[in-house]
Design a protein around this motif. Sequence first.
Motif, PDB file in Angstrom:
ATOM      1  N   ILE A   1       0.835  -1.206   0.000  1.00  0.00           N
ATOM      2  CA  ILE A   1       0.000   0.000   0.000  1.00  0.00           C
ATOM      3  C   ILE A   1       0.868   1.253   0.000  1.00  0.00           C
ATOM      4  CG2 ILE A   1      -1.720   1.305   1.312  1.00  0.00           C
ATOM      5  CD1 ILE A   1      -2.789  -1.368   2.339  1.00  0.00           C
ATOM      6  N   ALA A   2       1.921   1.240   0.804  1.00  0.00           N
ATOM      7  CA  ALA A   2       2.765   2.435   0.925  1.00  0.00           C
ATOM      8  C   ALA A   2       3.592   2.691  -0.324  1.00  0.00           C
ATOM      9  CB  ALA A   2       3.692   2.293   2.140  1.00  0.00           C
ATOM     10  N   PHE A   3       4.098   1.608  -0.937  1.00  0.00           N
ATOM     11  CA  PHE A   3       5.038   1.769  -2.043  1.00  0.00           C
ATOM     12  C   PHE A   3       4.407   1.496  -3.406  1.00  0.00           C
ATOM     13  CE2 PHE A   3       7.668   0.333   1.659  1.00  0.00           C
ATOM     14  CZ  PHE A   3       8.144   1.594   1.963  1.00  0.00           C
ATOM     15  N   SER A   4       3.069   1.603  -3.454  1.00  0.00           N
ATOM     16  CA  SER A   4       2.397   1.485  -4.754  1.00  0.00           C
ATOM     17  C   SER A   4       2.517   2.781  -5.556  1.00  0.00           C
ATOM     18  CB  SER A   4       0.921   1.139  -4.546  1.00  0.00           C
ATOM     19  OG  SER A   4       0.263   2.166  -3.820  1.00  0.00           O
ATOM     20  N   ILE A   5       3.236   3.751  -5.011  1.00  0.00           N
ATOM     21  CA  ILE A   5       3.360   5.066  -5.648  1.00  0.00           C
ATOM     22  C   ILE A   5       3.914   4.940  -7.061  1.00  0.00           C
ATOM     23  CG2 ILE A   5       4.542   7.289  -5.539  1.00  0.00           C
ATOM     24  CD1 ILE A   5       4.463   7.094  -2.522  1.00  0.00           C
ATOM     25  N   ILE A   6       5.003   4.173  -7.204  1.00  0.00           N
ATOM     26  CA  ILE A   6       5.656   4.060  -8.516  1.00  0.00           C
ATOM     27  C   ILE A   6       4.748   3.352  -9.506  1.00  0.00           C
ATOM     28  CG2 ILE A   6       7.631   3.081  -9.735  1.00  0.00           C
ATOM     29  CD1 ILE A   6       9.247   3.414  -7.175  1.00  0.00           C
ATOM     30  N   THR A   7       4.137   2.253  -9.060  1.00  0.00           N
ATOM     31  CA  THR A   7       3.239   1.503  -9.941  1.00  0.00           C
ATOM     32  C   THR A   7       2.056   2.359 -10.373  1.00  0.00           C
ATOM     33  OG1 THR A   7       3.858  -0.563  -8.840  1.00  0.00           O
ATOM     34  CG2 THR A   7       1.831  -0.574 -10.143  1.00  0.00           C
ATOM     35  N   GLU A   8       1.477   3.098  -9.459  1.00  0.00           N
ATOM     36  CA  GLU A   8       0.334   3.949  -9.797  1.00  0.00           C
ATOM     37  C   GLU A   8       0.745   5.061 -10.749  1.00  0.00           C
ATOM     38  OE1 GLU A   8      -1.752   5.310  -6.386  1.00  0.00           O
ATOM     39  OE2 GLU A   8      -2.184   3.303  -5.623  1.00  0.00           O
ATOM     40  N   SER A   9       1.966   5.545 -10.614  1.00  0.00           N
ATOM     41  CA  SER A   9       2.436   6.596 -11.526  1.00  0.00           C
ATOM     42  C   SER A   9       2.652   6.041 -12.931  1.00  0.00           C
ATOM     43  CB  SER A   9       3.746   7.198 -10.999  1.00  0.00           C
ATOM     44  OG  SER A   9       3.566   7.770  -9.721  1.00  0.00           O
ATOM     45  N   VAL A  10       3.227   4.840 -13.030  1.00  0.00           N
ATOM     46  CA  VAL A  10       3.491   4.246 -14.346  1.00  0.00           C
ATOM     47  C   VAL A  10       2.192   3.951 -15.083  1.00  0.00           C
ATOM     48  CG1 VAL A  10       4.418   2.214 -15.523  1.00  0.00           C
ATOM     49  CG2 VAL A  10       5.726   3.285 -13.674  1.00  0.00           C
ATOM     50  N   PHE A  11       1.204   3.402 -14.370  1.00  0.00           N
ATOM     51  CA  PHE A  11      -0.053   2.994 -15.001  1.00  0.00           C
ATOM     52  C   PHE A  11      -1.161   4.038 -14.848  1.00  0.00           C
ATOM     53  CE2 PHE A  11       2.209  -0.973 -14.313  1.00  0.00           C
ATOM     54  CZ  PHE A  11       1.964  -1.668 -15.483  1.00  0.00           C
ATOM     55  N   GLN A  12      -0.839   5.202 -14.276  1.00  0.00           N
ATOM     56  CA  GLN A  12      -1.837   6.241 -14.031  1.00  0.00           C
ATOM     57  C   GLN A  12      -3.050   5.663 -13.305  1.00  0.00           C
ATOM     58  OE1 GLN A  12      -1.652   9.860 -14.826  1.00  0.00           O
ATOM     59  NE2 GLN A  12       0.384   8.975 -14.536  1.00  0.00           N
ATOM     60  N   TRP A  13      -2.762   4.846 -12.320  1.00  0.00           N
ATOM     61  CA  TRP A  13      -3.804   4.225 -11.507  1.00  0.00           C
ATOM     62  C   TRP A  13      -4.317   5.259 -10.500  1.00  0.00           C
ATOM     63  CZ3 TRP A  13      -6.153  -0.387 -12.031  1.00  0.00           C
ATOM     64  CH2 TRP A  13      -6.911  -0.876 -10.957  1.00  0.00           C
ATOM     65  N   PRO A  14      -5.622   5.540 -10.478  1.00  0.00           N
ATOM     66  CA  PRO A  14      -6.129   6.658  -9.668  1.00  0.00           C
ATOM     67  C   PRO A  14      -6.234   6.330  -8.182  1.00  0.00           C
ATOM     68  CG  PRO A  14      -7.939   5.566 -10.772  1.00  0.00           C
ATOM     69  CD  PRO A  14      -6.690   4.884 -11.250  1.00  0.00           C
ATOM     70  N   GLY A  15      -5.093   6.051  -7.549  1.00  0.00           N
ATOM     71  CA  GLY A  15      -5.075   5.709  -6.137  1.00  0.00           C
ATOM     72  C   GLY A  15      -4.375   6.767  -5.309  1.00  0.00           C
ATOM     73  N   MET A  16      -4.098   6.419  -4.057  1.00  0.00           N
ATOM     74  CA  MET A  16      -3.475   7.372  -3.145  1.00  0.00           C
ATOM     75  C   MET A  16      -2.046   7.688  -3.537  1.00  0.00           C
ATOM     76  SD  MET A  16      -4.790   6.373   0.655  1.00  0.00           S
ATOM     77  CE  MET A  16      -3.725   4.924   0.699  1.00  0.00           C
ATOM     78  N   GLY A  17      -1.347   6.718  -4.128  1.00  0.00           N
ATOM     79  CA  GLY A  17       0.029   6.960  -4.537  1.00  0.00           C
ATOM     80  C   GLY A  17       0.135   8.058  -5.572  1.00  0.00           C
ATOM     81  N   LEU A  18      -0.744   8.000  -6.568  1.00  0.00           N
ATOM     82  CA  LEU A  18      -0.760   9.043  -7.593  1.00  0.00           C
ATOM     83  C   LEU A  18      -1.158  10.384  -6.987  1.00  0.00           C
ATOM     84  CD1 LEU A  18      -0.392   9.632 -10.604  1.00  0.00           C
ATOM     85  CD2 LEU A  18      -2.810   9.082 -10.944  1.00  0.00           C
ATOM     86  N   LEU A  19      -2.108  10.363  -6.045  1.00  0.00           N
ATOM     87  CA  LEU A  19      -2.509  11.591  -5.362  1.00  0.00           C
ATOM     88  C   LEU A  19      -1.338  12.184  -4.588  1.00  0.00           C
ATOM     89  CD1 LEU A  19      -4.843  13.522  -4.462  1.00  0.00           C
ATOM     90  CD2 LEU A  19      -5.183  11.991  -2.516  1.00  0.00           C
ATOM     91  N   PHE A  20      -0.533  11.322  -3.951  1.00  0.00           N
ATOM     92  CA  PHE A  20       0.618  11.807  -3.183  1.00  0.00           C
ATOM     93  C   PHE A  20       1.673  12.418  -4.103  1.00  0.00           C
ATOM     94  CE2 PHE A  20       4.814  10.985  -1.261  1.00  0.00           C
ATOM     95  CZ  PHE A  20       4.675  11.749  -0.122  1.00  0.00           C
ATOM     96  N   ILE A  21       1.928  11.778  -5.240  1.00  0.00           N
ATOM     97  CA  ILE A  21       2.894  12.328  -6.195  1.00  0.00           C
ATOM     98  C   ILE A  21       2.456  13.712  -6.653  1.00  0.00           C
ATOM     99  CG2 ILE A  21       3.790  12.069  -8.547  1.00  0.00           C
ATOM    100  CD1 ILE A  21       5.214  10.313  -6.616  1.00  0.00           C
ATOM    101  N   GLN A  22       1.188  13.869  -6.966  1.00  0.00           N
ATOM    102  CA  GLN A  22       0.674  15.180  -7.370  1.00  0.00           C
ATOM    103  C   GLN A  22       0.779  16.188  -6.233  1.00  0.00           C
ATOM    104  OE1 GLN A  22      -3.280  13.994  -8.512  1.00  0.00           O
ATOM    105  NE2 GLN A  22      -2.662  13.352 -10.569  1.00  0.00           N
ATOM    106  N   ALA A  23       0.555  15.731  -4.989  1.00  0.00           N
ATOM    107  CA  ALA A  23       0.659  16.625  -3.839  1.00  0.00           C
ATOM    108  C   ALA A  23       2.095  17.105  -3.648  1.00  0.00           C
ATOM    109  CB  ALA A  23       0.161  15.916  -2.583  1.00  0.00           C
ATOM    110  N   VAL A  24       3.064  16.212  -3.831  1.00  0.00           N
ATOM    111  CA  VAL A  24       4.468  16.603  -3.704  1.00  0.00           C
ATOM    112  C   VAL A  24       4.848  17.596  -4.789  1.00  0.00           C
ATOM    113  CG1 VAL A  24       6.841  15.752  -3.861  1.00  0.00           C
ATOM    114  CG2 VAL A  24       5.153  14.462  -2.565  1.00  0.00           C
ATOM    115  N   THR A  25       4.350  17.368  -6.007  1.00  0.00           N
ATOM    116  CA  THR A  25       4.665  18.261  -7.126  1.00  0.00           C
ATOM    117  C   THR A  25       4.182  19.680  -6.863  1.00  0.00           C
ATOM    118  OG1 THR A  25       4.469  16.384  -8.655  1.00  0.00           O
ATOM    119  CG2 THR A  25       4.377  18.600  -9.604  1.00  0.00           C
TER     120      THR A  25
END
Length: 326
Positions: A258-282
Amino acid sequence: MIAFVLRRLIQAVIVMVAVAFFAFLLFQYVGDPVVFLLGQDAKPEQIRELRAALGLDKPFFVQFWHFLVNAAQGEFGLSLRQGAKVSRLIGERFPATLELSLVAAVLALVIGIPMGVYTALRRGSVTSQVFMTLSLLGVSLPTFLIGILLILVFAVHLGWFPSFGRGETVQMGWWSTGLLKSDGWMHIVLPAITLAIFQLTLIMRLVRAEMLEVLRADYIKFARARGLSDRAIHFGHALKNTLVPVMTITGLQLGGLIAFSIITESVFQWPGMGLLFIQAVTFADIPVMAAYLCLIALIFVVINLVVDLLYFVVDPRLRISNAGGH
């Protein structure tokens, strides 16, 4: 048992307070939320009024206490980028991340445990050597590279699976799921495999190492001397004892998925918390970053607590040692 649970609960509370403190520091040292909300051209009077309204003019520990109380209620304020409540944004993204992590965990367990048992029992076979080589690749290759290769082969060249998104979903109250639609399953296959590969290889190698250790134990030799069949020894005795430490590691790895799904969600544009966190950091969206940090810590603490309790139930040596200590 009650004393054991109470100790674990106290430790969990201490960990969560410590994580909340570090999350609170984001508001203090990573930009000024007032400037984000009002902009650089805001007048001093407007800044003072908003700081007073948000409670940012109060002493540090008073602010931290209010932050703790609000965090315990699941409230982290408004997203500086989207202007929506952070709790609503997390609630919308959490089902996607949880589904992806659970599917990946099931894949890792269903494939990793049999492969680990096989490589332990058939150490010299060609298939076992192939499995060990593949496990080295799974551990060595970066997750984003695995995802890109899967997209290239199965989405671009073969066209079997879609390369991004979650697909069609069904709304069940506040929960959304794609697992009730064939399109949702087609979309989750590639990201789930990408996320599962590292965990799969880790579980396989752990099961293999534990199985080899257990097979050298005295009670296994005694079982052979009694004339028990290899099947009864391997699966009735060895595998049971092998899975005790595996259960602990697997439980913690679920939190890691759950914590490290960030990279996978970014690669596949999976609309989960990881992608939300990446956008928040940006965009330096501090409330979302703080909420994500606290939620991931809570997931790890809860999983760790559950695993400790299961370990206590499964392994009688812990109960005996605790009873002896009292």
